[in-house]
Enzyme design. Structure first.
Site, PDB file in Angstrom:
ATOM      1  CE1 TYR A  48      -3.220  -3.000   0.783  1.00  0.00           C
ATOM      2  CE2 TYR A  48      -4.580  -1.024   0.780  1.00  0.00           C
ATOM      3  CZ  TYR A  48      -4.462  -2.397   0.694  1.00  0.00           C
ATOM      4  OH  TYR A  48      -5.598  -3.159   0.531  1.00  0.00           O
ATOM      5  CE  LYS A  71       3.528 -18.021  -0.793  1.00  0.00           C
ATOM      6  NZ  LYS A  71       2.683 -19.237  -0.788  1.00  0.00           N
ATOM      7  CG  ASP A 123      -0.326 -20.558   0.649  1.00  0.00           C
ATOM      8  OD1 ASP A 123       0.150 -20.388   1.794  1.00  0.00           O
ATOM      9  OD2 ASP A 123       0.293 -21.178  -0.242  1.00  0.00           O
ATOM     10  CG  ASP A 139      -7.632  -5.445   1.555  1.00  0.00           C
ATOM     11  OD1 ASP A 139      -8.636  -4.961   2.094  1.00  0.00           O
ATOM     12  OD2 ASP A 139      -7.534  -5.624   0.323  1.00  0.00           O
ATOM     13  CG  ASP A 151     -13.253  -8.305   1.976  1.00  0.00           C
ATOM     14  OD1 ASP A 151     -13.043  -7.418   2.832  1.00  0.00           O
ATOM     15  OD2 ASP A 151     -13.757  -8.059   0.854  1.00  0.00           O
TER      16      ASP A 151
HETATM   17  C1  IPM Z   1     -10.436  -1.918   3.301  1.00  0.00           C
HETATM   18  C2  IPM Z   1     -10.646  -1.502   1.877  1.00  0.00           C
HETATM   19  C3  IPM Z   1      -9.535  -0.522   1.506  1.00  0.00           C
HETATM   20  C4  IPM Z   1      -8.213  -1.245   1.660  1.00  0.00           C
HETATM   21  C5  IPM Z   1      -9.692   0.092   0.103  1.00  0.00           C
HETATM   22  C6  IPM Z   1     -11.022   0.755  -0.089  1.00  0.00           C
HETATM   23  C7  IPM Z   1      -8.570   1.057  -0.198  1.00  0.00           C
HETATM   24  O1  IPM Z   1     -10.681  -2.594   1.045  1.00  0.00           O
HETATM   25  O2  IPM Z   1     -10.466  -1.043   4.188  1.00  0.00           O
HETATM   26  O3  IPM Z   1     -10.252  -3.114   3.550  1.00  0.00           O
HETATM   27  O4  IPM Z   1      -7.767  -1.921   0.727  1.00  0.00           O
HETATM   28  O5  IPM Z   1      -7.621  -1.120   2.724  1.00  0.00           O
HETATM   29 MN    MN Z   2     -10.586  -4.497   2.093  1.00  0.00          MN
END
Ligand code: IPM
Ligand code: MN
Length: 350
Positions: A135, A185, A218, A242, A246
């Protein structure tokens, strides 16, 4: 009294954050604490109107706040990257919010797609490094748009950035079930993640009571589904954090419940639902505000308002147990965004 900057943002951001503000205000009444909200209309519309994403003057004001409460950003008419980098990442970086803290907690009564796993098995927390790695925005391209194009995007880790993140994670594990898993990794990223490995071991010497664990990224995706109970605290780099959060969100019941904090333990932190702006649902009252409300609870916890934080989490748990909310996904609640917010307000302190 606390001064909290509210950035409702784009799409469904304003409607979910309004419910979070309502919940925090209610907690404020019950605990005799004054939360003052200062709203900033940043986001896609602001950018399209002014050509600016985050004016210096506002950035300066944000640095004076006790916390920042963010809805969501992302606008269909703004090219991806502009708001993400210019607003969300800019705040994370400029305010040095070096920890992205994301609890993965399955509340009783919430459906998880993982068969045979329940709240006992799904209760861990991801400490994601939040200011470095892929990032960092270091890179460039050459001969762009030609067959000879070269593109580079560097993963950057500093000793300082790695150490403060890992140290934070050990401290957190100390307050929990005392197990810390480094997810990396290191079998391939033999420079960057070698640094992570060494720092993990070194700092670990100061925490003999913490069980040190390691998993590759992984395999972690597999274990999170197969054996989520193996995890207590996970510490990992920005990009991996990140991605796995999710996955974490879906095993804890979906984006409707996933909250996170961008922490600068020595400065100003920012709290947000981890879902996006979902423009197609904007203004319809179909989105679940619980993730925003839980982010509000995390904000209170971080401000040292433990009782306030507990009041919010308990209210969410009561609402989930009440079976009044039919589903957690968009348009599935059987209630509007605002009605879910009202339900929570009703349960706060009840
Ligand atoms: C998160 C989002 C952000 C990230 C994006 C929107 C830049 O996906 O907060 O997880 O990748 O950190
Ligand atoms: Mn995210």
């Amino acid at each position: 009294m606390y001064k909290i900057a509210v950035i409702p943002g784009d799409g469904v951001g304003p409607e979910v954050i309004a419910e979070g503000v309502k919940a925090v205000r209610r907690v404020g009444e019950l605990t005799n604490t004054n939360y003052e909200f200062i709203e900033y209309n940043l986001g896609g519309e602001y950018y399209l109107e002014t050509g600016e994403v985050l004016p210096e003057s506002i950035l300066k004001e944000l640095k004076e706040m006790d916390a920042i409460y963010l809805g969501a950003i992302g606008h269909p008419e703004v090219k991806p990257g502009i708001l993400e980098r210019g607003l969300l990442l800019r705040i994370r970086f400029e305010l040095d919010q070096y920890i992205n803290l994301r609890p993965i907690k399955l509340y009783p009564g919430v459906y998880t797609p993982i068969k045979d796993k329940g709240p006992e098995e799904i209760d861990f927390i991801v400490v994601r490094e939040n200011t470095e790695g892929l990032y960092a925005g270091i890179g460039g391209s050459l001969k762009r748009g030609t067959p000879d194009e070269v593109a580079m995007q560097e993963m950057v880790y500093t000793r300082k950035g790695t150490e403060r993140c890992i140290r934070y994670a050990y401290g957190l594990a100390q307050k929990r079930r005392k197990r810390l898993t480094l997810v990396d990794k290191s079998n391939v990223l033999t420079y960057g993640h070698d640094l992570w490995q060494r720092v993990f071991r070194e700092v670990g010497e100061e925490y003999p009571e913490i069980t040190q664990d390691h998993a590759y990224i992984d395999a972690t995706c597999m274990w999170m589904v197969k054996n989520p109970e193996w995890f207590d605290v996970i510490v990992t780099c920005n990009m991996f954090g990140d991605i796995i959060t999710d996955l974490g969100a879906i095993i804890q019941g979906g984006m409707g419940l996933a909250a996170g904090g961008n922490l600068n333990p020595e400065g100003v932190s920012m709290f947000e639902p981890i879902h996006g702006s979902a423009p197609k649902y904007a203004g319809q009252g179909k989105i679940n505000p619980l993730a925003s409300i839980l982010a509000g609870g995390m904000m209170l916890e971080h401000l040292g308002e433990k009782r306030g934080a507990d009041l919010i989490e308990e209210a969410v748990m009561k609402a989930l147990a009440s079976a009044r909310i039919k589903g957690l996904g968009a348009g599935q609640m059987g209630l509007s965004t605002q009605e879910v917010g009202d339900l929570i307000v009703g349960f706060i302190g009840s």
